[in-house]
Design a protein around this motif. Structure first.
Motif, PDB file in Angstrom:
ATOM      1  N   HIS A  18     -50.911 -24.560 -81.290  1.00  0.00           N
ATOM      2  CA  HIS A  18     -50.333 -23.308 -81.812  1.00  0.00           C
ATOM      3  C   HIS A  18     -49.523 -22.628 -80.720  1.00  0.00           C
ATOM      4  CE1 HIS A  18     -54.186 -22.306 -79.965  1.00  0.00           C
ATOM      5  NE2 HIS A  18     -53.640 -21.141 -79.644  1.00  0.00           N
ATOM      6  N   ARG A  56     -45.416  -6.472 -78.487  1.00  0.00           N
ATOM      7  CA  ARG A  56     -46.455  -7.002 -79.373  1.00  0.00           C
ATOM      8  C   ARG A  56     -47.682  -7.242 -78.515  1.00  0.00           C
ATOM      9  NH1 ARG A  56     -48.484 -12.381 -80.539  1.00  0.00           N
ATOM     10  NH2 ARG A  56     -49.715 -12.220 -82.445  1.00  0.00           N
ATOM     11  N   TYR A  89     -46.585  -9.126 -75.282  1.00  0.00           N
ATOM     12  CA  TYR A  89     -45.282  -9.782 -75.395  1.00  0.00           C
ATOM     13  C   TYR A  89     -44.190  -8.741 -75.305  1.00  0.00           C
ATOM     14  CZ  TYR A  89     -47.887 -13.775 -77.241  1.00  0.00           C
ATOM     15  OH  TYR A  89     -48.757 -14.815 -77.388  1.00  0.00           O
TER      16      TYR A  89
HETATM   17  C1  MD3 Z   1     -55.342 -21.397 -83.357  1.00  0.00           C
HETATM   18  N1  MD3 Z   1     -52.488 -16.368 -78.530  1.00  0.00           N
HETATM   19  O1  MD3 Z   1     -54.163 -16.428 -76.427  1.00  0.00           O
HETATM   20  S1  MD3 Z   1     -53.233 -15.751 -81.532  1.00  0.00           S
HETATM   21  C2  MD3 Z   1     -53.933 -17.513 -77.001  1.00  0.00           C
HETATM   22  O2  MD3 Z   1     -50.507 -14.381 -80.513  1.00  0.00           O
HETATM   23  C3  MD3 Z   1     -52.983 -17.531 -78.126  1.00  0.00           C
HETATM   24  O3  MD3 Z   1     -51.019 -14.237 -78.446  1.00  0.00           O
HETATM   25  C4  MD3 Z   1     -51.472 -16.253 -79.520  1.00  0.00           C
HETATM   26  O4  MD3 Z   1     -52.704 -18.569 -78.628  1.00  0.00           O
HETATM   27  C5  MD3 Z   1     -50.977 -14.858 -79.508  1.00  0.00           C
HETATM   28  O5  MD3 Z   1     -54.469 -18.572 -76.693  1.00  0.00           O
HETATM   29  C6  MD3 Z   1     -51.908 -16.678 -80.855  1.00  0.00           C
HETATM   30  C7  MD3 Z   1     -53.764 -16.844 -82.773  1.00  0.00           C
HETATM   31  C8  MD3 Z   1     -54.617 -17.979 -82.299  1.00  0.00           C
HETATM   32  C9  MD3 Z   1     -55.489 -17.840 -81.250  1.00  0.00           C
HETATM   33  C10 MD3 Z   1     -56.314 -18.890 -80.893  1.00  0.00           C
HETATM   34  C11 MD3 Z   1     -56.269 -20.089 -81.599  1.00  0.00           C
HETATM   35  C12 MD3 Z   1     -54.564 -19.147 -82.973  1.00  0.00           C
HETATM   36  C13 MD3 Z   1     -55.379 -20.207 -82.645  1.00  0.00           C
HETATM   37  C14 MD3 Z   1     -57.103 -21.156 -81.293  1.00  0.00           C
HETATM   38  C15 MD3 Z   1     -57.061 -22.316 -82.029  1.00  0.00           C
HETATM   39  C16 MD3 Z   1     -56.168 -22.434 -83.055  1.00  0.00           C
END
Ligand code: MD3
Ligand code: FE
Length: 203
Positions: free
Chosen positions: A177, A194, A112
């Motif tokens: 999410h 990030r 990010y």
């Molecule tokens: C909740 N990534 O790559 S990580 C992704 O911070 C994604 O880059 C975010 O969502 C990131 O798909 C969030 C936390 C996360 C990851 C997978 C999940 C939360 C989740 C799957 C199901 C529910």
């Protein structure tokens, strides 16, 4: 220590902090061979988050939709192996959250930059949704949103900081999410970015 977030979801705050520099060095090595790319969604939009992968399978998007592939479409080469330190961290975190025998075959690496965001979505491109996803946050902090099982459900906010590890399993595996636009800043190890690692069992 293990703090429950929702049914099947736990946060291990700062769990990976002491390995932060090593994890970031591995990310740089992977990205030198498989550069971070802003994928185009099936709808034709350029994602603000840049991505690369390691492990047997990598997540990607294109006109055909979202999918896992054993090669990087950028260079046609197989993804680099998951570094031993990645695998150990993911398996230990899963175990601490109560998921024994987690064998991830894919690690998506998100980067990010200021303003980059990830809109509310579900992760359901994996074959066995009983397997958890382990996420590791590095660098600048971000506001994470997690909702319910329908897009319109209310969301809770959670600040994810450098070293935080979250294990998403059970019913929480299918929660919506996302990540709110990243605030600009300078992290001592990660600079203006990030990074997020997500370990998955894709097939
Ligand atoms: C909740 N990534 O790559 S990580 C992704 O911070 C994604 O880059 C975010 O969502 C990131 O798909 C969030 C936390 C996360 C990851 C997978 C999940 C939360 C989740 C799957 C199901 C529910
Ligand atoms: Fe996700």
């Amino acid at each position: 220590w293990v703090e429950p977030l929702a049914e099947g979801a736990v946060i291990l705050r700062r769990r990976a902090r002491q390995q932060g520099a090593a994890l970031l060095a591995s990310i740089a090595q992977i990205a030198a061979q498989h550069p971070f790319q802003h994928l185009i969604t099936p709808g034709g939009y350029r994602m603000s988050v840049a991505m690369t992968n390691c492990g047997d399978l990598g997540w990607s998007s294109g006109r055909r939709g979202y999918h896992y592939s054993d090669v990087d479409s950028f260079n046609g080469r197989r993804w680099p192996a998951m570094p031993q330190g990645f695998l150990l961290l993911a398996q230990q975190a899963a175990q601490e959250a109560g998921f024994t025998d987690f064998q991830p075959d894919a690690c998506l690496i998100n980067r990010y930059e200021p303003g980059a965001r990830l809109s509310l979505h579900q992760d359901k491109d994996e074959k066995d949704l009983r397997q958890p996803i382990v996420s590791v946050s590095l660098g600048l902090p971000a506001q994470f949103q997690f909702g319910g099982f329908a897009r319109g459900d209310g969301v809770q906010r959670l600040l994810l900081e450098h070293g935080d590890v979250v294990v998403w399993g059970g019913p929480s595996r299918l929660r919506f999410h996302g990540i709110l636009p990243l605030k600009p800043g300078e992290h001592p190890l990660a600079g203006p970015y990030r990074y997020n690692l997500t370990f998955r069992r894709a097939r």
